[in-house]
Design an enzyme around this catalytic site. Sequence first.
Site, PDB file in Angstrom:
ATOM      1  N   SER A   1      33.604   6.088  12.049  1.00  0.00           N
ATOM      2  CA  SER A   1      34.548   7.082  12.176  1.00  0.00           C
ATOM      3  C   SER A   1      34.921   7.448  13.763  1.00  0.00           C
ATOM      4  CB  SER A   1      34.412   8.013  11.310  1.00  0.00           C
ATOM      5  OG  SER A   1      35.494   8.977  11.051  1.00  0.00           O
ATOM      6  N   ALA A   2      34.595   8.644  13.897  1.00  0.00           N
ATOM      7  CA  ALA A   2      34.898   9.119  15.306  1.00  0.00           C
ATOM      8  C   ALA A   2      33.895   8.062  16.424  1.00  0.00           C
ATOM      9  CB  ALA A   2      34.677  10.343  15.444  1.00  0.00           C
TER      10      ALA A   2
ATOM     11  N   GLY B   1      33.189  12.762  12.876  1.00  0.00           N
ATOM     12  CA  GLY B   1      33.466  14.091  12.935  1.00  0.00           C
ATOM     13  C   GLY B   1      34.715  14.116  13.830  1.00  0.00           C
TER      14      GLY B   1
ATOM     15  N   GLU C   1      38.396   2.105   4.514  1.00  0.00           N
ATOM     16  CA  GLU C   1      36.995   2.546   4.320  1.00  0.00           C
ATOM     17  C   GLU C   1      36.353   1.243   3.315  1.00  0.00           C
ATOM     18  OE1 GLU C   1      37.599   5.979   2.335  1.00  0.00           O
ATOM     19  OE2 GLU C   1      38.140   7.164   4.335  1.00  0.00           O
TER      20      GLU C   1
ATOM     21  N   HIS D   1      39.265   4.936   8.809  1.00  0.00           N
ATOM     22  CA  HIS D   1      39.902   5.599   7.518  1.00  0.00           C
ATOM     23  C   HIS D   1      41.374   5.036   7.121  1.00  0.00           C
ATOM     24  CE1 HIS D   1      36.496   8.135   7.197  1.00  0.00           C
ATOM     25  NE2 HIS D   1      36.490   8.565   8.621  1.00  0.00           N
TER      26      HIS D   1
END
Lengths: 236, 236
Positions: A123-124, A91, A195, A160
């Site tokens: 991700s985050a 997020g 990714e 990413h």
Amino acid sequence: MNKNIIIASTSTLHGGDYLEYLLPELRLHFKHCKKILFIPFARPGGISHEEYTAKVATAFAKINIKVKGIHEFEDFSTAVSNAEGIFTGGGNTFLLVSQLYKNKIMTILAETVKRGTPYLGTSAGSNICGLTMQTTNDMPIIYPPSFITLGLVPFNLNPHYLDPDTTSTHMGETREARITEFHAFNNVPVLGLREGSWLEVKGDQTTLKGTLQARLFMPNQTPVEIESGTDLSYLK
Amino acid sequence: MNKNIIIASTSTLHGGDYLEYLLPELRLHFKHCKKILFIPFARPGGISHEEYTAKVATAFAKINIKVKGIHEFEDFSTAVSNAEGIFTGGGNTFLLVSQLYKNKIMTILAETVKRGTPYLGTSAGSNICGLTMQTTNDMPIIYPPSFITLGLVPFNLNPHYLDPDTTSTHMGETREARITEFHAFNNVPVLGLREGSWLEVKGDQTTLKGTLQARLFMPNQTPVEIESGTDLSYLK
């Protein structure tokens, strides 16, 4: 240290379901866990903690692991330190870091994971495994009290990671140009995770996993490609 | 207020020279200026203040305007308030904002431009024209004391606005998704300026210029396309 961590570039591959490509790995990673603690603070697209936790629970149900969101606990610190396993989802990194500080769990989270509680970040949730969140791709939608993060590995992550599009006419900075700007003011190594790649941290060993290469940016050096299977423990 | 401002998405169009596409406009905008003050703090790619100022001077020489970098002055506040015209170039917005605060010129810069000194911003130099820098695309390479910026217009800017690439398999957030996340926590309008667009602010009138449409994001509303020539003074 007994660290046992997966740091994934993304939760989801194009055309796949949420966490699908990682499930075989997660089955092993969380093999001693009946239930894991989910930290939904990054709220992708602004979804609620409840919605986000339900989505994660659906994915983990496929490997028979229950999920409880940290927002369901009265005492967040105890929830972290008592967890069988911990997953921090993706997020917005600014929001995630703000919430970790606001709820006073940044330090206990780092200590708990360093002590050996299995951790998954995507991700985050991977960004915060580095020394600082300063190589996030996210918008600064909220002002955090600090950019310092968990420091589970002695470098920074760029999840990413995206190679320059040589056919593009867009004049905004490439990801590589942004990381170069970071290195004009910081001498922390940065690992660009494409990714489908993830890092596996077992004790003092950090290994690049998945089929892809990763791109390593050292200050004042030309970036280099790192092969899957490489032990990155030499990074300081 | 006598504001006289150009807020440009980018300094440079693909295949063009630095500031080339804007020069006819800048000749008019700075017609009463023999010399302008350049603020090089955003340092694109980490280049020095001197190098950056030399690049800008080369571009402005084509319209017979001299350029002096703010770093060449002893007293930055006086340099700002006495300037005939001011240009803040692009680069990293976190760095630019940090330097404006560190050198204590954020307030005097806002006051000077509101009083009527002609101002040009490109990219990061445009980002700071909004209420906050929270819709920048840049990496947080340095921790600024605040995200609050000049507030020359009553909304936020997203320069280098990029439409979603419908053919992409990349799972990172689109620009639109990032702005949606901003709106989950902030109720400030956001104008996505595509490369080649700029805003012209004359007194209380704010007009979209260039040949392209811009994309306007209002909180809790579907984004809309704005035609070139539209008066955006209704935005609050």
